[in-house]
Design an enzyme around this catalytic site. Sequence first.
Site, PDB file in Angstrom:
ATOM      1  N   ASP A  33       0.858  -1.192   0.000  1.00 38.16           N
ATOM      2  CA  ASP A  33       0.000   0.000   0.000  1.00 38.16           C
ATOM      3  C   ASP A  33       0.894   1.241   0.000  1.00 38.16           C
ATOM      4  OD1 ASP A  33      -2.202   1.916   0.537  1.00 38.16           O
ATOM      5  OD2 ASP A  33      -3.334   0.123   1.074  1.00 38.16           O
ATOM      6  N   TYR A 152     -13.641   6.581 -13.694  1.00 40.67           N
ATOM      7  CA  TYR A 152     -13.633   5.402 -12.810  1.00 40.67           C
ATOM      8  C   TYR A 152     -14.291   4.194 -13.504  1.00 40.67           C
ATOM      9  CZ  TYR A 152     -14.489   2.537  -8.615  1.00 40.67           C
ATOM     10  OH  TYR A 152     -14.531   1.509  -7.696  1.00 40.67           O
ATOM     11  N   LYS A 156     -12.688   0.417 -14.649  1.00 46.76           N
ATOM     12  CA  LYS A 156     -13.221  -0.871 -14.191  1.00 46.76           C
ATOM     13  C   LYS A 156     -13.686  -1.732 -15.372  1.00 46.76           C
ATOM     14  CE  LYS A 156     -12.388  -0.164  -9.820  1.00 46.76           C
ATOM     15  NZ  LYS A 156     -11.348  -0.931  -9.120  1.00 46.76           N
TER      16      LYS A 156
HETATM   17  N1  LIG Z   1     -16.200   0.449  -1.587  1.00 47.88           N
HETATM   18  C1  LIG Z   1     -16.960   0.157  -2.634  1.00 47.88           C
HETATM   19  O1  LIG Z   1     -18.203   0.330  -2.588  1.00 47.88           O
HETATM   20  C2  LIG Z   1     -16.355  -0.368  -3.890  1.00 47.88           C
HETATM   21  C3  LIG Z   1     -17.226  -0.720  -4.939  1.00 47.88           C
HETATM   22  C4  LIG Z   1     -16.686  -1.223  -6.119  1.00 47.88           C
HETATM   23  C5  LIG Z   1     -15.320  -1.385  -6.240  1.00 47.88           C
HETATM   24  N2  LIG Z   1     -14.495  -1.035  -5.209  1.00 47.88           N
HETATM   25  C6  LIG Z   1     -13.069  -1.236  -5.399  1.00 47.88           C
HETATM   26  O2  LIG Z   1     -12.539  -1.969  -4.312  1.00 47.88           O
HETATM   27  C7  LIG Z   1     -11.156  -1.674  -4.174  1.00 47.88           C
HETATM   28  C8  LIG Z   1     -10.863  -1.354  -2.717  1.00 47.88           C
HETATM   29  O3  LIG Z   1     -11.579  -0.186  -2.364  1.00 47.88           O
HETATM   30  P1  LIG Z   1     -12.057   0.140  -0.883  1.00 47.88           P
HETATM   31  O4  LIG Z   1     -13.494   0.466  -0.958  1.00 47.88           O
HETATM   32  O5  LIG Z   1     -11.579  -0.890   0.060  1.00 47.88           O
HETATM   33  O6  LIG Z   1     -11.318   1.548  -0.676  1.00 47.88           O
HETATM   34  P2  LIG Z   1     -10.239   2.055   0.379  1.00 47.88           P
HETATM   35  O7  LIG Z   1     -10.033   3.478   0.022  1.00 47.88           O
HETATM   36  O8  LIG Z   1     -10.658   1.717   1.752  1.00 47.88           O
HETATM   37  O9  LIG Z   1      -8.934   1.187   0.035  1.00 47.88           O
HETATM   38  C9  LIG Z   1      -8.164   1.395  -1.114  1.00 47.88           C
HETATM   39  C10 LIG Z   1      -6.713   1.169  -0.765  1.00 47.88           C
HETATM   40  O10 LIG Z   1      -5.939   1.338  -1.959  1.00 47.88           O
HETATM   41  C11 LIG Z   1      -4.779   2.053  -1.609  1.00 47.88           C
HETATM   42  N3  LIG Z   1      -4.217   2.809  -2.719  1.00 47.88           N
HETATM   43  C12 LIG Z   1      -4.762   3.861  -3.360  1.00 47.88           C
HETATM   44  N4  LIG Z   1      -3.905   4.379  -4.239  1.00 47.88           N
HETATM   45  C13 LIG Z   1      -2.788   3.619  -4.181  1.00 47.88           C
HETATM   46  C14 LIG Z   1      -1.535   3.682  -4.845  1.00 47.88           C
HETATM   47  N5  LIG Z   1      -1.249   4.642  -5.741  1.00 47.88           N
HETATM   48  N6  LIG Z   1      -0.607   2.747  -4.540  1.00 47.88           N
HETATM   49  C15 LIG Z   1      -0.875   1.799  -3.599  1.00 47.88           C
HETATM   50  N7  LIG Z   1      -2.037   1.701  -2.931  1.00 47.88           N
HETATM   51  C16 LIG Z   1      -2.980   2.611  -3.213  1.00 47.88           C
HETATM   52  C17 LIG Z   1      -5.252   3.031  -0.532  1.00 47.88           C
HETATM   53  O11 LIG Z   1      -4.171   3.581   0.215  1.00 47.88           O
HETATM   54  C18 LIG Z   1      -6.187   2.171   0.279  1.00 47.88           C
HETATM   55  O12 LIG Z   1      -5.522   1.504   1.329  1.00 47.88           O
HETATM   56  C19 LIG Z   1     -10.868  -0.516  -5.135  1.00 47.88           C
HETATM   57  O13 LIG Z   1     -10.283  -1.024  -6.304  1.00 47.88           O
HETATM   58  C20 LIG Z   1     -12.250   0.031  -5.438  1.00 47.88           C
HETATM   59  O14 LIG Z   1     -12.300   0.674  -6.688  1.00 47.88           O
HETATM   60  C21 LIG Z   1     -14.981  -0.520  -4.029  1.00 47.88           C
END
Ligand SMILES: NC(=O)c1ccc[n+]([C@@H]2O[C@H](COP(=O)([O-])OP(=O)(O)OC[C@H]3O[C@@H](n4cnc5c(N)ncnc54)[C@H](O)[C@@H]3O)[C@@H](O)[C@H]2O)c1
Length: 270
Positions: A33, A152, A156
């Site tokens: 991360d 975004y 995806k």
């Molecule tokens: N939360 C939702 O409803 C949802 C829905 C669909 C998809 N997603 C996807 O799920 C995945 C996780 O999201 P989440 O909801 O847990 O969000 P989150 O923000 O809690 O976690 C995302 C993590 O990615 C890390 N990150 C971001 N940029 C980075 C970089 N440049 N290098 C390394 N690490 C990096 C962040 O520091 C964070 O720890 C993402 O790909 C997101 O697009 C989430």
Amino acid sequence: MTRTYVITGAASGIGLATKELLEERGHRVIGVDLRGSDIDADLSSVEARKSLPGLVEEAAGGSIDAVLAIAGVAVESALTVRVNYFGAVEVLELLRPLLAASEAPRAALIASFSTLQENDPELVSAMRLGDEARSAELADALAAAGKGHLIYASTKRAIAEWMREQSISPEWADAGIPLNGVAPGVIVTPMTAPYLATPEGRASLLSGVPIRLNGPADPIDVARLLAWLTGAENAHVTGQLIFLDGGAEVVVRGPEVFGGAKTERVVLKS
Ligand SMILES: NC(=O)c1ccc[n+]([C@@H]2O[C@H](COP(=O)([O-])OP(=O)(O)OC[C@H]3O[C@@H](n4cnc5c(N)ncnc54)[C@H](O)[C@@H]3O)[C@@H](O)[C@H]2O)c1
């Protein structure tokens, strides 16, 4: 049997829940991360991605059993393209050789329900062609034109298509590596927290994702699915984008999605 997993985005949300679940089950997890995990790496940077295999090999003391590309952002700029698409694809490709010695190598990534939402076809194509500079340029142009919300969903869509294409390629299928994706609907994490915090934000988020079953999910729900997809038990499921969205994908696409076979549809009369 204890396995070694690499998880990007392991410091928060879905990545953190998956790390904790796998560790509870006795596995070893190397988290990647920006900060706050085992390896600090900015996956928007080409140099950082390239240095990852060496760092992972060192941390693992050799080979690994699974890679989970979870890190992602949802901002209206080129950063989203660099992290969500190129960061995920390159991590999976660069770490694949470290899976070669595993008895049950597995890989997974996180797409999104937004795979089905409006995107920018030109941006999707640029990503699928592997042109990071052009993709970043297009994303910034979309943002400048007030269409930043398409970025975004474009990342995806592109990552989901990449996963399906690659899953049956010699590099993945012939090497015995199932490669799948999860498409979450709305998960309660720091990414969605600002929207879910107000009635207006919540209504706006949920209006785009027509959930019918059990409302927004918790990160642990996604973690359990990822754990199965990347566990030794999964030897035959590959190339699948599994929607964890309380039926929203079914609402949007309906029951008749099984194209492929060139058969005449028989209309039954009651
Ligand atoms: N939360 C939702 O409803 C949802 C829905 C669909 C998809 N997603 C996807 O799920 C995945 C996780 O999201 P989440 O909801 O847990 O969000 P989150 O923000 O809690 O976690 C995302 C993590 O990615 C890390 N990150 C971001 N940029 C980075 C970089 N440049 N290098 C390394 N690490 C990096 C962040 O520091 C964070 O720890 C993402 O790909 C997101 O697009 C989430």
